[in-house]
Design a protein around this motif. Structure first.
Motif, PDB file in Angstrom:
ATOM      1  N   VAL A 111       0.452  -0.949   0.229  1.00  9.99           N
ATOM      2  CA  VAL A 111      -0.363   0.211  -0.289  1.00  9.99           C
ATOM      3  C   VAL A 111       1.083   1.330  -0.331  1.00  9.99           C
ATOM      4  N   MET A 112       1.932   1.392   0.938  1.00 12.25           N
ATOM      5  CA  MET A 112       2.743   2.833   0.820  1.00 12.25           C
ATOM      6  C   MET A 112       3.070   2.938  -0.141  1.00 12.25           C
ATOM      7  N   VAL A 113       4.469   1.166  -0.695  1.00 12.39           N
ATOM      8  CA  VAL A 113       5.051   1.988  -2.502  1.00 12.39           C
ATOM      9  C   VAL A 113       3.319   2.649  -3.510  1.00 12.39           C
ATOM     10  N   ALA A 114       2.647   2.050  -3.365  1.00  8.12           N
ATOM     11  CA  ALA A 114       1.295   2.684  -4.165  1.00  8.12           C
ATOM     12  C   ALA A 114       1.718   3.722  -4.665  1.00  8.12           C
ATOM     13  N   ILE A 115       1.075   3.784  -2.606  1.00 10.97           N
ATOM     14  CA  ILE A 115       1.026   5.564  -2.848  1.00 10.97           C
ATOM     15  C   ILE A 115       2.034   6.739  -2.387  1.00 10.97           C
TER      16      ILE A 115
END
Lengths: 492, 492
Positions: free
Chosen positions: B173-177
Motif C-alpha cells: 500500500v505504501m509503495v503504491a501511494i
C-alpha cells in the motif's frame, strides 16, 4: 509429517537429522531447529540440517546416535531445549539455579546442543562468570553424569596442576613419595592436548596406562597407588565437551575451570587434594592476585563437596626439569627418584609432596622417602603392577638419535625462557607421538651464558622431523641471552 | 604432511576438511582447528573435522567449497583466524576498531568461522553490545561485502519494519501511494522466515517477485517502483549468516539489528527511509523506552551513512489487517487500495506513507492518493511490470476452501489477541507454502464479543492441514474473551 527414516554417516557424533529442503520448508524447519520424531512408541529429538542432495523428499536421514530411528516415522517441529533458555539467562547475567545447571550439563552430555549454543554457553560463562554457589552446583552436576570411583581407604590423596608449564612432570615423583608413606593415591592423568607430553604419555614410557576400573582397583589394592590414563574411565565426561567449545575461543573462565578440576576429583573419590597453580607469563593464571583468588575459591568449593583442598601457588614462567617430551621427561622423573636429576623438578616434587602429606595428616618427609630409596622402590612396584619393567634405569632412556644443539650467539644472562616456544619446538620435533622426540634445556632463566654455550638440544626420531623443528627454531628465540654491558643486541 | 585430497559430500556449505584420526593426531589437529592446504601454488584454509571412518589415513576429505583442492597437497596446522581474536575482544567488552569489524564480517561472509565461533560472536554482541561508532562501521562493512544498487533519481524512498506483527502488510500500500506521488521506491522484501507470510510471499499472489538486478532496474524505470524479493539480489549477504547464529538463542541485539537493517538499505541505494518500530508484548521491541532509544540510534547511524532515517513507533501487540497468510493478506492489501478493507491496515499504511512523503520533501496526501484511485492504478502498473494481472480484484482472491470458524464461548470483551499464537495457527494450516491457507480475524482487542460470535476462521487447502490447525487451536487461546462481570472464567 510422515517420513521414511534412513541412517546416514556424515562424520558426526551429534544427533542430527537431514531433511530435504522441500520437507523442511513444509515443516517450517530451519537449520538447527529441533524436530520430534515418533517411532515405535518412542519419541526422539534431532537437530535439523537441511540438504538438497543427501536425502530425497519423503525421507529423513538420521546420524549414528539416532540409528534406532527406523521405518516410517512421524516428524513434527519441536521447541528449543530448556537448557538453551538457561544459557540465554546466563547471557543476561542471571545467577542460575541448581536444576538449570543440571539441565545444561545433562543436555551437553547427551549432545543435545548445537555448536552455536555451545559457543554461547562458553561465551556466557566467560563474560558473566559463575558465583561460588553456581560453581558448586555445576561441579556436582558435572560429576553426577559420569562414573564414580569408590575406595576403602578413608583418605584418598590426589593432586592436580592447572597447567601451562613445560616439562612439569612432578606427578609420578609425588605419587611415589606419598604412597611410600602409606597413603592411597590412585592417580588418573591426561594425555597431551596441546603440550608435548601429558603425565599419561610420560608414564607410558615405563608401562601400560590404559586400564579398566576393575584393573585400576586391583593395581591400587596391590601398591596403594597407580599412574593411569583418565580417559579410560568415564570421570566427568562433559568436561571434554565443554573444553571443545572453549578451545576455539582460547577461553578458560575460572568457574568452569574449577568445576572441571573438582568434578573429576569428586568422581575419582578423592578426599584430600593439592592443586598446583603455576602463575606468570605464558601460564593459564597470569597474576599472583588471580592465583590467590583461584586458590581461595577452589578451597571453598572443595569444602562444599566435603573435599579437603589445599593449593600451592608456583612459578609458571620457567620450565621445570630439563627434558620436554615423553622419554625426556620420563628420564628426568626416574633420575630424581634415583637421587639425581634436575634440581627444579626434585625441589617442586618434594615441596608439593610435603604439602600433600601434611594435608593428609601424615607425619613423613618427602626428602627422606627420596633419599632412602623408598620412593624409587615404590615407583617400581607401581610400574610392575602396570605391566612395566621395575628395574629400568634413567640411563636406559635414550632420546631420539637425530639431534641438533642450539648455541648462544653471545655472552650474557639467559633473561627469558619461553615455555610456549619450547613446547611448540618439541611438538614440531614429533612429541608426543614420537615418544623419543623433544628438547633438553641446558640453560634456565637468570643463568650466566658464554658465547657458543649450548642453550638447548632438539631430539627427533627422523631426519625429516628434525629438519622441521630446526626450521622453526630459526624463526624463534625460546631462550634469550642479553648482555648487560651492551644496550644493543646486535648491529647489522 | 602430504595427503591425497578427495571431495566429500557431508551436506555442509562450510569449508571443512576431514582428517583421519591418525593423521590428525600426527598433525596435532583438534576438532575446529584450521589447517593450511598448499596445492597448485595456491594456499587454502579449512576447518578440521576428525573421523575414524569417512576418510582413510593418507587422505584429506574436502567439502564442496574447497573442491578446487585436488591431488597431492601439503597440509600444516594453521593459526586461528584473526577474527576469532576480535570476537574474543568483544567478549572482553573492548570497543572494536573498524578494521576488526571489517575482518569479522569478511570471515563470516567467507564461511571461515566455525559454529562455536559464530555462537560466541552472537553472544558477545548480545552481552556487551555495540557502541554507535561500532554500529556505523559494522553497517558499512556488512554493506560493502555485498552488491550495491544505484539509481538515477536523487531521492530513493524506502521503508522497513522491525517486525513481529501478524498480517502487517503495509508495504505494498505504501509503495503504491508513494510512487503515485512521483517518488522512486524500489522495494525489496523478504519471504516468511518464522511468520506465515513475508511481503514477498504476499506480492507473489499478484505477480512474479524474483528478478535480476537488470530486470528490477527496468521495472523501476517504467513504474517508479517495484515490490520484489530481496533474496534475488545479494544485499548485505552476511546478514542471513548472522541471523542463523542468533536464531537458536532467540537473540537480536540492537546494534546488530540496526546494522542488519541499515546495511541492506545502504546497499539498496536508499536515501530516505522510514522505519516502523512496533513495540509491545510479543514484538521484538518490548517497551516504549526501548523503541525510542532504537529510533534515536537508527537516525544517528543513518546520519553517519548519509541516509535520512525517520522512525515511526507503532503498537505491536495487535495484528494489523484481518487476514494472515499470503492470499488473505493480499486480499486485505488490494481491498485497502480499492478504498475498502480493514481500517487498521488502511490507517497504518496512510500514516507511514505520509511520514515518508513528508520525509522526502514531497507535498502530497496519502489519503488523496487512495481516494482518487491513483494508488490502485499505480499498484496495477507495478503488478503488470512484474508479469501479473493489473485488473485483479480483491473479490477474486479466495482463501482455502477447507475452513473452520472458532467462536466465543462466553460474552465479554476480547482482552488479548496473541500475535504469536495466531501466526503459529496460520503456519500449521499451511501458510506460507499453501498460499491460500491462513486465518481471518473477526475480533480485535477491546472489542465487545457476544457468546458464540465468530472469533477467527482458519482456512486450509487440504482437510489434513485443517485438522492439524484445529488440533492446535484446541490447545491455544489466541483471542481471549473476559467478562467484566465475573472474576471466574468458568467453573468445573
Amino acid at each position: 509429517m510422515q517420513l521414511e527414516a534412513v541412517t546416514i554417516d556424515i562424520g558426526t557424533s551429534r544427533p542430527l537429522v537431514l531433511l530435504n529442503t522441500v520437507d523442511a520448508d513444509e515443516l517450517g524447519a530451519h537449520p538447527l531447529d529441533r524436530v520430534r520424531i515418533e517411532h515405535d512408541e518412542e519419541t526422539t529429538t534431532g537437530i535439523v540440517k537441511r540438504t538438497d542432495e543427501l536425502v530425497e523428499p519423503g525421507t529423513i536421514g538420521v546420524t549414528e546416535p539416532l540409528s534406532r530411528v527406523r521405518g516410517t516415522v512421524d516428524v513434527t517441529l519441536a521447541g528449543k531445549p530448556r537448557s538453551v533458555r538457561y544459557i540465554r539467562r546466563k547471557l543476561d547475567d542471571v545467577e542460575l539455579q541448581p536444576h538449570e545447571l543440571e539441565t545444561i550439563v545433562r543436555h551437553i552430555h547427551e549432545d543435545r546442543l548445537s555448536d552455536i549454543e555451545l559457543g554461547a554457553y562458553a561465551s556466557a560463562v566467560y563474560t558473566n562468570g559463575f558465583s561460588l554457589d553456581e560453581t558448586k552446583h555445576l561441579t556436582e552436576a558435572m560429576s553426577d553424569v559420569g562414573q564414580r570411583l569408590t575406595w576403602d581407604a578413608p583418605v584418598i590423596a590426589d593432586k592436580h596442576s592447572v597447567g601451562g608449564v613445560a616439562g612439569n612432570c612432578v606427578t609420578p615423583v609425588m605419587v611415589a613419595i606419598v604412597t611410600a608413606a602409606g597413603l592411597t593415591m590412585p592417580k588418573t592423568s591426561s594425555r597431551a592436548v596441546t603440550s608435548p607430553a601429558g603425565t599419561a604419555d610420560v608414564m607410558e614410557v615405563f608401562c601400560d596406562v590404559e586400564f579398566t576400573t576393575d584393573e585400576i582397583e586391583s593395581i591400587v589394592t596391590e601398591t596403594n597407588g597407580c599412574l593411569v590414563w583418565g580417559g579410560g574411565v568415564d570421570l566427568s565426561p562433559v568436561d571434554d565437551k565443554i573444553i571443545r567449545a572453549e578451545n576455539p575461543l582460547s577461553i578458560d573462565p575460572p568457574g568452569q575451570l574449577m568445576a572441571s578440576v573438582l568434578s573429576k576429583k569428586r568422581s575419582a573419590g578423592s578426599t584430600h587434594v593439592v592443586i598446583d597453580i603455576p602463575y606468570g607469563e605464558g601460564s593459564k593464571v597470569e597474576s599472583l592476585v588471580a592465583a590467590r583468588k583461584l586458590a581461595d575459591d577452589l578451597k571453598r568449593v572443595g569444602d562444599h563437596l566435603d573435599m579437603d583442598v589445599s593449593c600451592a601457588i608456583t612459578h609458571g614462567a620457567d620450565p621445570i626439569g630439563r627434558g620436554i617430551g615423553p622419554v625426556l621427561e620420563a628420564r628426568d622423573v626416574l633420575a630424581v627418584l634415583e637421587g639425581d636429576g634436575p634440581e627444579s623438578l626434585r625441589l617442586k616434587s618434594v615441596r608439593l609432596a610435603n604439602i600433600l602429606l601434611e594435608h593428609c595428616g601424615v607425619d613423613a618427609s618427602a626428602v627422606d622417602a627420596l633419599e632412602s630409596g623408598r620412593a624409587l622402590e615404590q615407583f617400581g612396584r607401581i610400574v610392575a603392577a602396570q605391566n612395566g619393567d621395575p628395574d629400568i634405569k634413567s640411563s636406559d632412556l635414550e632420546p631420539g638419535a637425530e639431534s641438533t644443539t642450539v648455541r648462544a650467539e653471545r655472552s650474557g644472562i639467559a633473561t627469558r625462557v619461553d615455555n610456549r616456544q619450547l613446547c611448540d619446538l618439541a611438538r614440531r620435533a614429533g612429541a608426543p607421538l614420537d615418544t623419543r622426540a623433544g628438547l633438553v634445556i641446558h640453560r634456565t632463566a637468570s643463568e650466566r651464558v658464554e658465547d657458543d654455550d649450548p642453550l638447548y638440544t632438539i631430539h627427533a626420531e627422523t631426519p625429516a622431523k628434525l629438519a622441521e623443528a630446526e626450521a622453526l627454531a630459526d624463526r624463534l628465540e625460546p631462550i634469550q641471552v642479553r648482555s648487560k654491558a651492551d644496550a644493543l643486541v646486535e648491529r647489522r
